[in-house]
Motif scaffolding. Structure first.
Motif, mmCIF file in Angstrom:
data_model
loop_
_atom_site.group_PDB
_atom_site.id
_atom_site.type_symbol
_atom_site.label_atom_id
_atom_site.label_comp_id
_atom_site.label_asym_id
_atom_site.label_seq_id
_atom_site.Cartn_x
_atom_site.Cartn_y
_atom_site.Cartn_z
ATOM 1 N N PRO A 41 0.815 -1.230 0.000
ATOM 2 C CA PRO A 41 0.000 0.000 0.000
ATOM 3 C C PRO A 41 0.848 1.281 0.000
ATOM 4 C CG PRO A 41 -0.851 -1.566 1.587
ATOM 5 C CD PRO A 41 0.468 -2.108 1.150
ATOM 6 N N LEU A 42 1.967 1.222 0.738
ATOM 7 C CA LEU A 42 2.841 2.390 0.753
ATOM 8 C C LEU A 42 3.374 2.705 -0.633
ATOM 9 C CD1 LEU A 42 4.365 4.563 2.347
ATOM 10 C CD2 LEU A 42 6.152 2.848 2.790
ATOM 11 N N ALA A 43 3.779 1.674 -1.345
ATOM 12 C CA ALA A 43 4.273 1.876 -2.707
ATOM 13 C C ALA A 43 3.159 2.388 -3.613
ATOM 14 C CB ALA A 43 4.852 0.564 -3.242
ATOM 15 N N SER A 44 1.916 1.906 -3.406
ATOM 16 C CA SER A 44 0.801 2.366 -4.230
ATOM 17 C C SER A 44 0.540 3.849 -4.019
ATOM 18 C CB SER A 44 -0.458 1.554 -3.894
ATOM 19 O OG SER A 44 -0.243 0.179 -4.137
ATOM 20 N N VAL A 45 0.567 4.281 -2.739
ATOM 21 C CA VAL A 45 0.348 5.703 -2.457
ATOM 22 C C VAL A 45 1.456 6.550 -3.073
ATOM 23 C CG1 VAL A 45 0.206 7.404 -0.604
ATOM 24 C CG2 VAL A 45 -0.976 5.218 -0.402
ATOM 25 N N LEU A 46 2.697 6.102 -2.949
ATOM 26 C CA LEU A 46 3.821 6.853 -3.521
ATOM 27 C C LEU A 46 3.716 6.922 -5.040
ATOM 28 C CD1 LEU A 46 6.787 5.584 -1.306
ATOM 29 C CD2 LEU A 46 5.539 7.751 -1.130
ATOM 30 N N LEU A 47 3.293 5.812 -5.670
ATOM 31 C CA LEU A 47 3.116 5.824 -7.125
ATOM 32 C C LEU A 47 1.999 6.781 -7.524
ATOM 33 C CD1 LEU A 47 3.537 2.042 -8.001
ATOM 34 C CD2 LEU A 47 5.124 3.902 -8.482
ATOM 35 N N PHE A 48 0.914 6.825 -6.752
ATOM 36 C CA PHE A 48 -0.182 7.740 -7.045
ATOM 37 C C PHE A 48 0.299 9.196 -6.950
ATOM 38 C CE2 PHE A 48 -3.601 10.415 -5.281
ATOM 39 C CZ PHE A 48 -4.483 10.402 -6.361
ATOM 40 N N LEU A 49 1.056 9.497 -5.884
ATOM 41 C CA LEU A 49 1.577 10.854 -5.726
ATOM 42 C C LEU A 49 2.529 11.197 -6.865
ATOM 43 C CD1 LEU A 49 1.789 13.393 -4.001
ATOM 44 C CD2 LEU A 49 3.603 12.275 -2.695
ATOM 45 N N ALA A 50 3.360 10.239 -7.272
ATOM 46 C CA ALA A 50 4.265 10.494 -8.385
ATOM 47 C C ALA A 50 3.506 10.738 -9.677
ATOM 48 C CB ALA A 50 5.222 9.313 -8.550
ATOM 49 N N ALA A 51 2.396 10.016 -9.885
ATOM 50 C CA ALA A 51 1.598 10.220 -11.100
ATOM 51 C C ALA A 51 0.971 11.603 -11.110
ATOM 52 C CB ALA A 51 0.532 9.136 -11.189
ATOM 53 N N ILE A 52 0.459 12.068 -9.969
ATOM 54 C CA ILE A 52 -0.131 13.399 -9.903
ATOM 55 C C ILE A 52 0.911 14.469 -10.200
ATOM 56 C CG2 ILE A 52 -1.211 15.064 -8.343
ATOM 57 C CD1 ILE A 52 -3.104 12.911 -9.341
ATOM 58 N N ILE A 53 2.093 14.333 -9.583
ATOM 59 C CA ILE A 53 3.158 15.314 -9.808
ATOM 60 C C ILE A 53 3.572 15.312 -11.272
ATOM 61 C CG2 ILE A 53 5.539 15.885 -9.230
ATOM 62 C CD1 ILE A 53 5.024 14.840 -6.431
ATOM 63 N N SER A 54 3.668 14.125 -11.869
ATOM 64 C CA SER A 54 4.049 14.035 -13.278
ATOM 65 C C SER A 54 3.010 14.706 -14.161
ATOM 66 C CB SER A 54 4.233 12.569 -13.681
ATOM 67 O OG SER A 54 5.231 11.955 -12.914
ATOM 68 N N ALA A 55 1.709 14.527 -13.835
ATOM 69 C CA ALA A 55 0.659 15.155 -14.644
ATOM 70 C C ALA A 55 0.737 16.665 -14.559
ATOM 71 C CB ALA A 55 -0.704 14.661 -14.185
ATOM 72 N N PHE A 56 0.899 17.200 -13.348
ATOM 73 C CA PHE A 56 1.039 18.640 -13.212
ATOM 74 C C PHE A 56 2.268 19.153 -13.957
ATOM 75 C CE2 PHE A 56 -1.991 18.252 -9.722
ATOM 76 C CZ PHE A 56 -2.716 19.423 -9.853
ATOM 77 N N TRP A 57 3.363 18.435 -13.828
ATOM 78 C CA TRP A 57 4.601 18.860 -14.507
ATOM 79 C C TRP A 57 4.434 18.848 -16.020
ATOM 80 C CZ3 TRP A 57 7.961 16.025 -17.669
ATOM 81 C CH2 TRP A 57 9.172 16.646 -17.963
ATOM 82 N N TYR A 58 3.729 17.830 -16.534
ATOM 83 C CA TYR A 58 3.532 17.745 -17.976
ATOM 84 C C TYR A 58 2.668 18.893 -18.477
ATOM 85 C CZ TYR A 58 1.774 16.094 -22.465
ATOM 86 O OH TYR A 58 1.430 16.018 -23.779
ATOM 87 N N LEU A 59 1.568 19.182 -17.777
ATOM 88 C CA LEU A 59 0.683 20.273 -18.197
ATOM 89 C C LEU A 59 1.407 21.618 -18.132
ATOM 90 C CD1 LEU A 59 -2.624 19.166 -16.444
ATOM 91 C CD2 LEU A 59 -2.036 18.958 -18.874
ATOM 92 N N ARG A 60 2.202 21.805 -17.097
ATOM 93 C CA ARG A 60 2.948 23.068 -16.969
ATOM 94 C C ARG A 60 3.957 23.229 -18.095
ATOM 95 N NH1 ARG A 60 7.716 24.228 -14.280
ATOM 96 N NH2 ARG A 60 7.965 26.400 -13.605
ATOM 97 N N ASN A 61 4.705 22.177 -18.426
ATOM 98 C CA ASN A 61 5.679 22.259 -19.522
ATOM 99 C C ASN A 61 4.985 22.492 -20.855
ATOM 100 O OD1 ASN A 61 7.771 21.900 -17.798
ATOM 101 N ND2 ASN A 61 8.111 19.744 -18.264
ATOM 102 N N GLU A 62 3.807 21.882 -21.043
ATOM 103 C CA GLU A 62 3.090 22.079 -22.300
ATOM 104 C C GLU A 62 2.651 23.538 -22.432
ATOM 105 O OE1 GLU A 62 -0.618 20.021 -24.789
ATOM 106 O OE2 GLU A 62 -0.244 19.528 -22.686
#
Length: 862
Positions: A41-62
């Motif tokens: 579960p800890l890894a799942s939460v960390l992966l979810f947080l990483a996905a959110i950060i990646s999405a924000f970073w992608y939209l900002r760079n675009e």
């Protein structure tokens, strides 16, 4: 109803994938399964947080890329607008320049056509018609500008010529247009009104010849104001920069006294078609908020952190439950690792002496298996049969806790009956409640170490025995502390057990009565031991007055066993050798005198004949005077003349006797300043008697301005006389004809790389020479080529010359394949700065130049 084929295939693939995963999960321990169940579960939460950060970073760079594209597009639009306008102006200016060049126009017509061109082109600030000499022939300026007569850009004042370093940008553009015959743009500069402008110079060609240029001034600020689209300036800031990145004009006016914020998006394009270093820069700023200001992002982060904190709490609780299990596993692993990796044999016994544990190393040492040893009571199978009682006593000592801390050395028997030496260390075994349950024994095989120790002990004993048996004194002194580290029997016998004898031998004097300081032992005190270890000094002889002995001392530095720098001295008693050398020196002195006596004995008949002549003359003079006095036929003047001749002959006889007496007189060798010329004259005077008897002529040559010799003149004279006498005997015994009955004695200075500055004495005869097998043995004692010779002449000559640090050699002279004579030469070292005379020295007859500006003196004696 059956499932579709694809669905059934996917289900089968998923089942095959889950089977290995299930087998891997079942192979894990319960503690590991709990840990993995918590970490998933800890890894799942960390992966979810990483996905959110990646999405924000992608939209900002675009969004940033879109803004950068907009800035680039606006910069290119502004560049295109300005470029098209400049190209249109350039085409109109080329048309006007062609028209002005083909027909003559007056200034009024030029102003009319220029005004028509500039009426709808506000960017053109001024039009000037320049001649070939860069002087304006006509100009046009928009209404409202006053011509105050100031020199225009691009014009050269009449009667002046600018150097290349002082030319303006307009002048460089004019020269380029004239040379290249095409429109040229100048770099930006300020006109007389302080406005930043640049010029375009259009050459005017008439039938292929350059007749002038049409110059148009462009205001940079006007270009930006009229030809940058307003929709571009509303979105982004546009500026014109020079080649040094300085802003010349901009659509945005900065606040005075306030630093402008650095733009995050910049795009630069050249200001075509000018190609004069001007750049068009468009800048933009990001308007979107970052991750820090996004509330949704922080909400997701807070929920994720809360979930992670709860999972960590659960994992910590499960870890506490597994601590006991981990401790047991660690203990088991530790015991197993200790058993498998240790080379030391380990044995555990209880309070009664029963073996409860042995490790593999103990079994390998003794050859017994673990099953054969566990549970055994004394006597143990690895005890030697002849040492059972001794081992029982040692075991009781162990059980009572009285074993020494340094261990016990015992003999251990292997299964095959062989024995080895071992050292055993004993420590108590204590359980978790602090109660002693037994004893742990560690055993190490020391057979090889004991063998090496015994060998070192035997080697040390042999080394000590050899040093104690030496007749030389051996001592080792610490350089830093001045402490005597070692002294053998001979040293203790001669100097005692302190360091004063070492200091005496090291310093070479008998004044040190106390232990020497490190600096007194040698000048190397204080240097690193690694640099001096192995460094030795030259052997020297030291006299010990207290013992009345001479010692040959040899020293070297070494690093002592404790790392200290030490000096070792080996002093050998050489008193007997020194006494023998002194006796040999006395014998050599006596041999020199004997040689001179032998030489004079061989010359006795010649000396008697030489003395007979003045004595006979004296007798005749006396008889004649007596007869004439009796007859009364002599007057006073005749009597005085006869008496003077008689006295002269008596003086001559006395000189001969004095010279012979001085030559054969026994005296100690004395090194005194002497002149080579005096030595040669004395030797020739003595040898002339023998020369006349054997009918041999001697020619001698002595170079002028020779340095002073530091020698014993009598010994050198003896060497010369011996060589001259040998040459005369060789010529006379060989019955050489009169043409070859000559001896040449030469004394000249030499300088060789081996000897340096020397004076060379050479005796050259024209005799039969020496056989080759005789030349190698000439200087051997008691070797002679004469039937009646003693064989000590040349040997003594060599000893005399070498005692003066010189060299003597002999060689045959050849005339083709035939021997034409023999040459003996010896050298004596001199100080080249000492000179006898100041007269110049002439070159020697054999081609050698004794000295610059020297002269020669040569005499011939019968």
């Amino acid at each position: 109803m059956s499932a579709p084929p694809q669905a059934s295939g996917a289900t089968g693939l998923g089942q095959r994938a889950r089977r290995p995963l299930g087998r891997w999960w079942r192979r894990q321990s319960p503690a590991r399964q709990d840990r993995l169940a918590t970490l998933a579960p800890l890894a799942s939460v960390l992966l979810f947080l990483a996905a959110i950060i990646s999405a924000f970073w992608y939209l900002r760079n675009e969004e940033i890329e879109r803004e950068a594209e907009a800035v680039k597009r606006d910069a290119e639009i502004a560049q295109q607008q300005i470029r098209l306008r400049l190209i249109e102006d350039q085409e109109q200016l080329v048309r006007l320049a062609r028209e002005f060049a083909t027909r003559e126009l007056d200034p009024a017509e030029f102003s009319q056509q220029a005004g028509g061109l500039a009426s709808d082109r506000p960017e053109i600030a001024r039009l000037v018609w320049l001649g070939t000499d860069q002087r304006p022939r006509a100009r046009f300026e928009p209404a409202g500008e006053r011509d105050d007569g100031a020199p225009r850009a691009g014009a050269t004042p009449p009667g002046t010529e600018r150097s290349p370093d002082l030319r303006t940008e307009a002048e460089w553009a004019f020269i380029a247009a004239r040379d290249l015959r095409q429109p040229m743009y100048s770099r930006p500069f300020k006109d007389r009104h302080g406005t930043l402008v640049f010029q375009v110079h259009v050459p005017m060609l008439a039938r292929g010849h350059f007749v002038g240029a049409l110059v148009a001034d462009y205001g940079i600020d006007v270009l930006m104001r009229h030809f940058v689209p307003s929709e571009v300036t509303r979105r982004h800031a546009v500026a014109v920069l020079d080649e040094h990145q300085a802003v010349l004009a901009s659509t945005v006016t900065p606040m005075p006294g306030k630093a402008q914020q650095r733009a995050s998006i910049v795009h630069e394009v050249p200001l075509a078609p000018a190609s004069n270093g001007l750049l068009l820069r468009a800048t933009g700023y990001r308007t979107s908020v970052g991750l820090i200001g996004n509330a949704l992002f922080w909400l997701v982060v807070a929920l994720s952190v809360l979930t992670v904190w709860m999972l960590l709490g659960t994992w910590r609780h499960m870890r506490r439950r597994g601590q006991i299990q981990d401790a047991l596993v660690q203990e088991t692993n530790f015991r197993r690792a200790m058993e498998n990796s240790m080379l030391t044999g380990m044995r555990a016994i209880d309070r009664e002496g029963r073996v409860t544990y042995v490790n593999p190393a103990f079994c390998a040492m003794t050859g017994f298996t673990e099953a054969e040893l566990i549970g055994r009571l004394p006597p143990y199978p690895y005890w030697p049969h002849d040492r059972v009682d001794e081992n029982h006593r040692l075991l009781q000592q162990q059980l009572q806790g009285r074993s020494p801390a340094g261990g016990i050395e015992v003999k251990v028997a292997r299964r095959n009956g062989s024995l080895f030496d071992a050292r055993m260390y004993v420590s108590p075994l204590v359980d978790a409640r602090g109660h002693q349950t037994g004893w742990m024994t560690s055993m190490t095989n020391i057979t090889e170490a004991k063998r090496i120790r015994d060998q070192l002990s035997a080697s040390h004993e042999r080394f000590t025995t050899v040093l104690e048996g030496l007749e030389a004194a051996v001592s080792v002194l610490s350089v830093q502390q001045g402490e005597l580290l070692f002294a053998n029997r001979s040293y203790r016998l001669w100097f005692g057990a302190d360091a004063r004898g070492h200091g005496l031998l090291a310093s070479g004097s008998a004044q040190g009565q106390a232990a020497p300081e490190p600096e007194d032992v040698d000048g190397f005190g204080g240097l690193p031991a690694q640099e001096l270890a192995g460094l030795g000094t030259d052997p020297r002889e030291v006299y010990a007055p207290a013992l009345d002995k001479w010692f040959d001392v040899r020293s070297r530095y070494l690093q002592w066993t404790d790392g200290r720098l030490a000096q070792m001295l080996i002093a050998t008693d050489v008193t007997a050798r020194r006494r023998a050398e002194e006796q040999a020196a006395l014998q050599a002195e006596k041999a020199q005198v004997s040689s001179r006596l032998i030489t004079m004995g061989e010359m006795a008949s010649s000396v008697a004949h030489e003395l007979n002549q003045p004595l006979t003359a004296i007798n005749n003079y006396c008889n004649g005077m007596v007869s004439r006095v009796k007859a009364g036929s002599i007057d006073n003047d005749g009597l005085i003349a006869a008496l003077q001749k008689t006295a002269k002959q008596a003086e001559r006889a006395g000189q001969i006797i004095h010279r012979i007496r001085a030559f054969v007189k026994k005296s100690e060798p004395q090194r005194v300043p002497a002149h080579a010329k005096d030595i040669v004259e004395d030797a020739v005077e003595l040898a002339s008697i023998e020369m006349r008897r054997r009918n041999v002529q001697i020619h001698h040559y002595v170079a002028q301005r020779l340095p002073v010799l530091k020698c014993d003149p009598i010994l050198v004279e003896q060497v010369l006389l011996n060589l001259l006498k040998n040459a005369a005997e060789a010529i006379d015994n060989a019955k050489m004809p009169a043409a070859r009955r000559h001896i040449e004695l030469r004394v000249v200075p030499r300088h060789t790389p081996e000897e340096g500055g020397v004076i060379e004495f050479s005796v050259t005869d024209m005799g039969p020479g020496l056989p080759e097998e005789v030349i190698g043995r000439l200087y051997e004692a008691f070797f002679s080529t004469k039937a009646e010779g003693l064989g000590i002449g040349l040997s003594l000559c060599r000893s005399i010359i070498e005692s003066h640090r010189g060299r003597i050699k002999a060689q045959n002279l050849y005339n083709g394949p035939n021997v034409s004579g023999c040459r003996f030469a010896f050298t004596l070292p001199v100080e080249t700065t000492a000179r006898l005379e100041e007269t110049p020295l002439a070159p020697s007859p054999d081609g050698t130049a004794p000295d610059a500006g020297s002269s020669s003196a040569e005499k011939t004696s019968p």
